[in-house]
Design an enzyme around this catalytic site. Structure first.
Site, PDB file in Angstrom:
ATOM      1  N   ARG A 130       7.202  28.635 -32.505  1.00  0.00           N
ATOM      2  CA  ARG A 130       8.648  28.463 -32.295  1.00  0.00           C
ATOM      3  C   ARG A 130       9.230  29.409 -31.252  1.00  0.00           C
ATOM      4  O   ARG A 130      10.420  29.326 -30.960  1.00  0.00           O
ATOM      5  CB  ARG A 130       9.372  28.638 -33.634  1.00  0.00           C
ATOM      6  N   GLU A 161      11.870  17.895 -24.913  1.00  0.00           N
ATOM      7  CA  GLU A 161      10.927  16.792 -25.041  1.00  0.00           C
ATOM      8  C   GLU A 161      11.520  15.478 -24.550  1.00  0.00           C
ATOM      9  O   GLU A 161      12.726  15.246 -24.637  1.00  0.00           O
ATOM     10  CB  GLU A 161      10.503  16.641 -26.511  1.00  0.00           C
ATOM     11  N   TYR A 162      10.645  14.634 -24.047  1.00  0.00           N
ATOM     12  CA  TYR A 162      10.995  13.261 -23.667  1.00  0.00           C
ATOM     13  C   TYR A 162      11.689  12.589 -24.845  1.00  0.00           C
ATOM     14  O   TYR A 162      11.207  12.641 -25.974  1.00  0.00           O
ATOM     15  CB  TYR A 162       9.704  12.524 -23.317  1.00  0.00           C
ATOM     16  N   SER A 163      12.822  11.957 -24.602  1.00  0.00           N
ATOM     17  CA  SER A 163      13.610  11.381 -25.692  1.00  0.00           C
ATOM     18  C   SER A 163      13.371   9.889 -25.823  1.00  0.00           C
ATOM     19  O   SER A 163      13.673   9.112 -24.918  1.00  0.00           O
ATOM     20  CB  SER A 163      15.110  11.638 -25.470  1.00  0.00           C
ATOM     21  N   LEU A 201       4.632  35.604 -21.789  1.00  0.00           N
ATOM     22  CA  LEU A 201       3.194  35.823 -21.854  1.00  0.00           C
ATOM     23  C   LEU A 201       2.747  36.349 -23.216  1.00  0.00           C
ATOM     24  O   LEU A 201       1.675  35.969 -23.717  1.00  0.00           O
ATOM     25  CB  LEU A 201       2.761  36.785 -20.741  1.00  0.00           C
ATOM     26  N   ARG A 222       4.967  24.286 -33.944  1.00  0.00           N
ATOM     27  CA  ARG A 222       5.006  25.352 -34.949  1.00  0.00           C
ATOM     28  C   ARG A 222       5.099  26.724 -34.292  1.00  0.00           C
ATOM     29  O   ARG A 222       5.513  27.695 -34.939  1.00  0.00           O
ATOM     30  CB  ARG A 222       3.784  25.271 -35.857  1.00  0.00           C
ATOM     31  N   ARG A 274      -5.022  28.741 -30.808  1.00  0.00           N
ATOM     32  CA  ARG A 274      -5.341  27.361 -30.437  1.00  0.00           C
ATOM     33  C   ARG A 274      -6.545  27.226 -29.513  1.00  0.00           C
ATOM     34  O   ARG A 274      -7.092  26.131 -29.390  1.00  0.00           O
ATOM     35  CB  ARG A 274      -4.113  26.712 -29.796  1.00  0.00           C
TER      36      ARG A 274
END
Length: 302
Positions: A114, A120-122, A213, A112, A223
């Site tokens: 963005r 990403e690993y596929s 940054l 989220r 988070r």
């Protein structure tokens, strides 16, 4: 363990190489490079690359603001000024690239944010490992009765054991079926891009995540907060430990003004002025809702 022997050997080999460079480097970050900081039961965060340091922030600010920064006596003071006044572009001069291994449901929260570059690993091309996030007993909690997004009391005894058994059993059963559906060992199986739909949201994925940054601080403010979901907060906490070694002055300002500070609405400021003047202020007289008042009181208590 989050790392296989082959992965650890690859990291050791990468850390064993060194090259001369004229660009700015940070000893604290050089110590972090490639190392895996373990998170949850199978996850990790590791630094792949970085650009810039505290001086890159002040350098950019002085180019942008020129004479406007002459009153600031030193770099740390300038960085605190920039953080205090919500300047963003000087902090965008620093970037970091992380390799993260995390459960899919955490990744869906994370994505989220963005304002980053992600690869990403596929599971269309590769077969995912049989690795699932199974919470420790102390992190099994019921739904909060106050916050629709939060957790309540920790499950105890037989109820906790029942939930853990279901989590483990469902995860293993789903992966067994995933393997059985795949087109391998000569049988006519299902394509990987379709078979993956059967995997649960606690299966682990991996990605490379590159962010500047300024946007990283925004991610960490949300988070690494105590109200964030535990499973993403522990990743944010691990990243915080890296960032404070990368840009110590900027991180100290971030901790002071963003993590340790508070922001009040106009009604909140009005209530605070009245309190300082000795007046009694209640939720009803403040004009705030019950939720706003609860958050206002929490901010005052720290």
């Amino acid at each position: 363990m989050p790392l296989t022997p082959d992965q650890q050997a690859e990291i050791d080999a990468a850390r064993g190489e060194s090259q001369q460079t004229l660009r700015a480097t940070v000893p604290g970050m050089e110590a972090h490079l490639y190392k895996a900081h373990e998170v949850l039961d199978h996850g990790f965060v590791r630094v792949i690359d970085y650009m810039g340091d505290d001086s890159a922030i002040t350098q950019a600010a002085r180019v942008s603001y020129g004479k406007g920064t002459k009153a600031v006596q030193n770099d740390e003071g300038l960085i605190r000024y920039l953080m205090r006044h919500w300047h963003s572009t000087p902090f965008e001069m620093c970037e970091i690239k992380l390799h993260v291994k995390l459960p899919v449901f955490v990744a869906r929260q994370w994505i989220r944010h963005r304002t980053a570059n992600v690869n990403e690993y596929s599971a269309r091309y590769s077969i995912l490992d049989r690795e699932f996030y199974i919470p420790q007993a102390e992190h099994l909690a019921a739904q909060s009765t106050v916050n629709n997004q939060g957790r309540g009391a920790v499950l105890q005894g037989e109820e906790a054991a029942r939930v853990l058994d279901m989590l483990r059993g469902d995860s293993m059963r789903a992966y067994d079926h995933y393997e059985a559906m795949l087109s391998q060992d000569g049988q006519d199986g299902l394509a990987r891009e379709l078979a993956r739909m059967n995997l649960p949201a606690n299966v682990y994925t991996q990605w490379y995540w590159k962010v500047d940054l300024h946007n990283l601080f925004h991610f960490l403010r949300l988070r690494a907060d105590s109200h964030a979901q535990y499973e993403i907060r522990v990743y944010a906490d691990a990243i915080c430990e890296v960032v404070k070694d990368w840009v110590p002055a900027a991180y100290a300002a971030f901790e002071d003004y963003r993590m340790g500070g508070a922001q009040f609405s106009a009604r909140g400021m009005d209530a605070l002025r009245k309190m300082l003047a000795g007046e009694t202020v209640t939720q009803e007289s403040s004009g705030m809702s019950k939720g706003e008042w609860r958050e206002f009181e929490a901010s005052l208590k720290g």
